[in-house]
Design a protein around this motif. Structure first.
Motif, PDB file in Angstrom:
ATOM      1  N   ILE A  21       0.831  -1.205   0.000  1.00 29.23           N
ATOM      2  CA  ILE A  21       0.000   0.000   0.000  1.00 29.23           C
ATOM      3  C   ILE A  21       0.865   1.254   0.000  1.00 29.23           C
ATOM      4  CG2 ILE A  21      -1.654   1.313   1.377  1.00 29.23           C
ATOM      5  CD1 ILE A  21      -2.917  -1.324   2.203  1.00 29.23           C
ATOM      6  N   ALA A  22       1.940   1.228   0.804  1.00 30.87           N
ATOM      7  CA  ALA A  22       2.823   2.394   0.864  1.00 30.87           C
ATOM      8  C   ALA A  22       3.518   2.606  -0.478  1.00 30.87           C
ATOM      9  CB  ALA A  22       3.851   2.226   1.980  1.00 30.87           C
ATOM     10  N   LEU A  63      -4.393   0.952  -9.424  1.00 28.56           N
ATOM     11  CA  LEU A  63      -3.542   0.852  -8.227  1.00 28.56           C
ATOM     12  C   LEU A  63      -4.316   1.281  -6.985  1.00 28.56           C
ATOM     13  CD1 LEU A  63      -0.046   2.076  -9.453  1.00 28.56           C
ATOM     14  CD2 LEU A  63      -0.752  -0.210  -8.823  1.00 28.56           C
ATOM     15  N   VAL A  64      -5.083   2.381  -7.129  1.00 28.41           N
ATOM     16  CA  VAL A  64      -5.884   2.815  -5.979  1.00 28.41           C
ATOM     17  C   VAL A  64      -6.882   1.723  -5.611  1.00 28.41           C
ATOM     18  CG1 VAL A  64      -7.559   4.491  -5.152  1.00 28.41           C
ATOM     19  CG2 VAL A  64      -5.613   5.240  -6.487  1.00 28.41           C
ATOM     20  N   ILE A  65      -7.462   1.095  -6.643  1.00 23.88           N
ATOM     21  CA  ILE A  65      -8.427   0.037  -6.365  1.00 23.88           C
ATOM     22  C   ILE A  65      -7.758  -1.120  -5.627  1.00 23.88           C
ATOM     23  CG2 ILE A  65      -9.875  -1.705  -7.466  1.00 23.88           C
ATOM     24  CD1 ILE A  65     -10.545   0.465  -9.564  1.00 23.88           C
ATOM     25  N   VAL A  77      -4.811   4.064   7.201  1.00 24.84           N
ATOM     26  CA  VAL A  77      -4.304   5.438   7.227  1.00 24.84           C
ATOM     27  C   VAL A  77      -3.389   5.690   6.033  1.00 24.84           C
ATOM     28  CG1 VAL A  77      -2.789   7.023   8.471  1.00 24.84           C
ATOM     29  CG2 VAL A  77      -4.527   5.749   9.711  1.00 24.84           C
ATOM     30  N   ILE A  78      -2.510   4.735   5.749  1.00 26.64           N
ATOM     31  CA  ILE A  78      -1.588   4.932   4.620  1.00 26.64           C
ATOM     32  C   ILE A  78      -2.374   5.058   3.314  1.00 26.64           C
ATOM     33  CG2 ILE A  78       0.352   3.990   3.332  1.00 26.64           C
ATOM     34  CD1 ILE A  78       1.200   2.502   5.816  1.00 26.64           C
ATOM     35  N   ALA A  79      -3.328   4.151   3.138  1.00 26.71           N
ATOM     36  CA  ALA A  79      -4.124   4.207   1.905  1.00 26.71           C
ATOM     37  C   ALA A  79      -4.890   5.519   1.841  1.00 26.71           C
ATOM     38  CB  ALA A  79      -5.076   3.022   1.841  1.00 26.71           C
TER      39      ALA A  79
END
Lengths: 876, 110
Positions: free
Chosen positions: A373-374, A503-505, A763-765
């Motif tokens: 995710i990061a 990528l967001v998905i 939080v990271i996402a």
């Protein structure tokens, strides 16, 4: 001249790499020419030596020059990186922050996983050490029964029968023993009775004294450093005396270094196994009982399956009296690698509660998901920013930068981010580690020296991160066509946004699965916690009894306690309802004579069932009104009746093998099933036996039900009564609900850790999404301004901005929910009692993520949609 | 014009001596023979490159030969500028050494 010889390829590459850039491959010809000359004169070997020496000689001459050019290049890269950081402070901070959180989580999780995987690896021969587990069919009559312990007689035969067994250690272990030092008594555990091979198999070191001492004189004892520190602080305890259970004195002859925490058993006291015979009069060469733990050190080339089979033949050779017994007992042994015991073994009579390999899988998955995710944040923001940096790249290309140089530059920039984040993460992890260790109650602290061992791992991690985060942006950005970029500029939407959205998905799919798992795991734990155990846990105090003389005066104690009006009732029993883990043989009429059945059991007095509020479905409780109970009476639970295929209303008898003889008794009642073991397990068959009138009734626990009111006063009273009757024994009590809760402690710890890391991943996402939201709105400032002038409302504009994100998250939900359902269903499959997965959990996970995402971006969209179009349009 | 350093002077003289046959291997051998100095190729390339950059020498490629593994020779030759610098160095040498007899050394040797 012979055919020309060639220096080895690798040396040639090496040399080429070292030499300055302006030398080309023709320069190597010089080396090769001399190489050939030497080869002709003095042979190939000396030529080769010369060639290699040249490589070494070249280094100092060349690197100096090379370094200067490298430094100026790096200086330029750094400058650009710093400039771009300053220009895009928000995105860069989001990137660094995300990477730091991701890497810190990864480090912490990996340290825990490493700790768990390293169990028992500290033994020098750990690869070749195996524990012998026993499977005895006779113990359950119908089901086989697998135990971590084995027959004492077996271990004696091992070395004579099998040359591949180099040494065979065995030990008995006592928990809950009373030791007295200088007249003060304490309860201690991890008291081991070992044989001579113990130190051959295991690698435990002495701090002082010799290992042999306890075998020379059986009344010698070795204690651990922590015990020495506890009882003899600052003193040398060697030569002093420890009293065991008030009956036997041991003198201390040595101190054992503390057993590492990642051992599947701990040692506090070590004595020779002879003491089993001396103190307990126990036969340590018997085939008739199980009880010791056996570990063998095998020769390297042993074929395990074959050896298991051959060991399993030993009972036939030495134990079975005839063929029918052989057929019925069918004892077999299996070998467990010592390093797999902690995570993969869950037999009966394990020494300590072991870990669970499934948790390790869960944790590894999370650590990788968080890192992913990061990295995705980085990729997304870097490619997004690239549209702004397009001009920079265009100019560079026009001036003559090659694509390779651009890729290098971007990878360099990425590595600055990764390395800085990594260093900060390492520091943060180091700071958090003490708290983290204390939550997990595991000593996963790591010393500086140890962390050096992990250096290669860290470097690999850094390189992988750089490639994961940097390679796509590098390829993407360097592919810009300078002509087009410089003329038209590069817009946010120019291609690639498909990749960005996917990528967001992916990010949110991961987050939703994590959130979903945490919710399901949380609900499941809560369900187990709140599930009716079938007995009362409220306001019951339990006291363990060790004083044998007190056992004889149990009725006196009960009467004394009952005198006080605040004490509602008192009961004595061999086990407590939250943990009836003792099993004993049972036999019933109609069963073959030499067979017996093993079943969990508890011997209780007449008050037990009432005190704990156990329910009967048939029959009656034990009672003084039925004198026959004194001759023997049983109450079975429903599961036992089912296992035996008995009608609850029927009349049956049991033979209870106790003190060397069978006692026959009637079954007087059937108990409603209650959870007397872990909630994770199916309720097992159980029998209660009436202890009244049983001469050998040795209750280990007194349960005291107290009325409302301050608990401290009542405790003082109970303590006084106990000390009055048994002054030599320290008074220790527990509250039964605490004892019950402590069984689920590991799960709660792991649950807490899981929750923390899930929040971090969300939080990271979320931060990544925020970055993208800020970016899109910035790009669309003008568009928004024009739309507003043309009459669009603030609400419409918000919808326009948030719409894209909402769609992404909805798609993530569509992917994540079925996947999460599948995974969680699988996980729940491990439980005997479990929640039903309902839509509500899924919907709440989906809504949670959607809310987080919308709240995150709403500030930005709100700002954009309410801004005065005049400001935005005149801002250029 | 800058004064040549000693090593530049030696290298240029070596190239001059070798005439048309001045390339890595021979230059290295010549230096060894003239000045009893053995240099690693790596260092030699760095120095030769400096000479080329300063305009004292230029290089051209020869034909590939089998004993070089099919790689070509890189020949060096002096430029006019290089020859001039050598001349200056020689003049400088004789002018700064003028009037100092060998005897002076003999005395100090005692």
């Amino acid at each position: 001249m012979n055919k020309p010889k060639k220096p080895p390829k690798f040396a040639e590459y090496l040399l080429r790499w070292i030499l300055p850039d302006y030398t080309d491959k023709d320069s190597l010809g010089d080396y090769e020419e001399v190489f050939n000359t030497i080869a002709d004169q003095r042979g190939y070997k000396s030529a080769l030596l010369w060639y290699l020496r040249q490589i070494l000689k070249t280094i100092p001459d060349v690197t100096h020059e090379k370094l200067i050019s490298k430094i100026s290049m790096i200086k330029n890269y750094l400058q650009i990186a710093i400039r771009s950081f300053n220009r895009h402070k928000i995105y860069s901070s989001i990137n660094i922050f995300g990477l730091i959180m991701g890497i810190t989580s990864f480090i912490l999780l990996s340290l825990y996983i490493r700790f768990e995987l390293d169990y028992d690896k500290f033994h020098a021969r750990s690869e070749n050490i195996y524990r012998i587990a026993t499977e005895d069919q006779a113990y359950l009559y119908r089901n086989s029964y697998k135990m971590a312990q084995t027959h004492p007689a077996l271990t004696l035969k091992l070395k004579q029968e099998f040359p591949e067994i180099i040494s065979a250690a065995r030990f008995w272990i006592n928990d809950d023993i009373r030791v007295s030092i200088n007249g003060d008594s304490f309860y201690e555990k991890d008291f081991l009775y070992i044989n001579r091979d113990f130190f051959e198999v295991f690698s435990f070191d002495m701090a002082t004294g010799s290992k042999e001492s306890i075998f020379i004189d059986p009344s010698s004892i070795i204690i651990s450093e922590s015990i020495a520190e506890k009882y003899f602080p600052g003193k040398n305890p060697v030569g002093l005396i420890i009293n065991f259970e008030g009956t036997k004195d041991f003198h201390i002859t040595g101190i054992l270094k503390n057993v590492p925490q990642n051992s599947h058993f701990n040692i506090d006291f070590l004595v020779s196994e002879e003491n089993q015979r001396i103190i307990f009069d126990r036969d340590i060469e018997t085939w008739r009982a199980i009880g010791c733990y056996a570990y063998i050190h095998l020769d390297n080339n042993t074929i395990l399956d074959e050896l298991e089979e051959r060991i399993s033949e030993l009972p036939g050779k030495y134990f079975y009296e005839d063929d029918t017994q052989r057929k019925r007992r069918n004892i077999s042994y299996s070998l467990q690698p010592i390093t797999s015991i902690h995570l993969r073994s869950d037999l009966n009579f394990e020494i300590e509660n072991n870990g669970d390999i499934r948790m390790i899988y869960i944790f590894s998955t999370i650590s990788i998901l968080i890192l992913a995710i990061a990295c995705i944040n980085y990729v997304n923001l870097a490619t997004a920013i690239s549209s702004v940096r397009g001009k920079e790249v265009g100019i560079r290309k026009v001036v003559g930068a090659t694509r390779n140089q651009l890729i290098k530059q971007i990878l360099f920039e990425t590595s600055i981010y990764v390395v800085i984040s990594f260093l900060l993460s390492a520091v943060i992890a180091k700071l958090i580690l003490p708290y983290y260790s204390s939550i997990l109650e595991k000593d996963i602290m790591i010393s500086f020296n140890e962390s050096l061992v992990l250096l290669p791992g860290m470097i690999i991690l850094i390189v992988v991160l750089i490639l994961l985060a940097g390679s796509y942006p590098a390829i993407f950005i360097s592919s810009f066509n300078p002509g087009i970029i410089l003329k038209k500029g590069l817009s946010w939407n120019s291609g690639r946004s498909v990749l960005r959205s996917s990528l967001v998905i992916i990010q949110f799919t991961c987050s939703i699965i994590l959130v979903l798992s945490v919710l399901v795991i949380g609900y499941q734990m809560e369900y187990l916690n709140n599930k009716d155990t079938g007995y009362i846990r409220d306001r019951i105090i339990t006291v363990g009894i060790r004083d044998e003389t007190l056992i004889d005066r149990i009725s006196v104690l009960k009467d004394e306690l009952s005198e006080d009006h605040r004490i509602v009732s008192v009961s004595a029993s061999t086990r407590l309802p939250c943990n009836i883990d003792w099993q004993y043989r049972i036999h019933y009429p109609g069963m073959p004579d030499d067979l017996f059945m093993s079943m969990n059991f508890c011997i209780v007095d007449n008050d037990f069932i009432d005190l704990y509020g156990l329910e009967l479905v048939e029959g009656r409780k034990f009672s003084d009104d039925h004198p026959s109970d004194k001759q023997g009476a049983f109450i079975l639970n429903e599961s036992a009746m089912k296992a035996l295929n008995w009608d609850p209303k029927g009349e049956y008898e049991f033979d209870f093998y106790l003190d060397g003889e069978f006692k026959t008794g009637k079954i007087v009642g059937v108990l409603k099933d209650f959870h007397f073991l872990s909630m994770y397990e199916q309720i097992q068959p159980l029998y209660l036996y009436s202890g009244i009138g049983l001469e050998s009734f040795t209750p280990r626990f007194i349960s005291i039900k107290i009325s409302d009111g301050p608990i401290d006063e009542i405790l003082d009273l109970i303590s006084a009564k106990f000390l009055d009757l048994s002054p030599d024994y320290p008074f220790e009590y527990s509250i039964i609900d605490d004892a019950y809760q402590s069984a689920y402690r590991t799960d709660k710890q792991l649950g807490a850790i899981l929750r923390i890391f899930t929040i971090i991943s969300v939080v990271i996402a979320g931060m990544g999404l925020l970055g993208l939201a800020i970016f899109t709105t910035e790009q669309k400032f003008k568009e928004i301004g024009i739309r507003k002038i043309l009459g669009a409302s603030a609400g419409k504009i918000m919808l326009l901005l948030a719409g894209e994100f909402t769609i992404w998250i909805l798609i993530s939900n569509i992917i994540a929910l079925p996947a999460g359902y599948y995974l969680m269903n699988k996980w729940l499959g491990n439980f005997a009692y479990k929640i039903e997965l309902n839509m509500l959990i899924f919907i709440s996970a989906a809504i949670m993520i959607l809310t987080v995402a919308l709240v995150t971006i709403s500030f930005q969209t709100l700002k954009a949609s309410t801004a005065n179009p005049l400001d935005t349009l005149s801002s250029e | 014009m800058k004064v040549l350093t000693r090593s530049e002077e030696i290298l240029l003289l070596a190239i001059w001596h070798l005439g048309e046959n001045a390339y890595g291997v021979t230059i290295r051998e010549k230096v060894k023979e003239m000045a009893d100095m053995s240099i690693a190729f790596g260092a030699l390339y760095v120095q030769l490159d400096i000479l080329v950059k300063k305009g004292y020498a230029k290089k051209f490629l020869g034909e590939p030969t089998p004993e070089r593994g099919g790689k070509r020779k890189k020949y060096y030759t002096l430029t006019e500028n290089g020859k001039l610098s050598l001349q200056t160095a020689r003049d400088l040498n004789s002018s700064i050494w003028e009037g100092i007899p060998d005897v002076a050394f003999k005395q100090t040797e005692q």
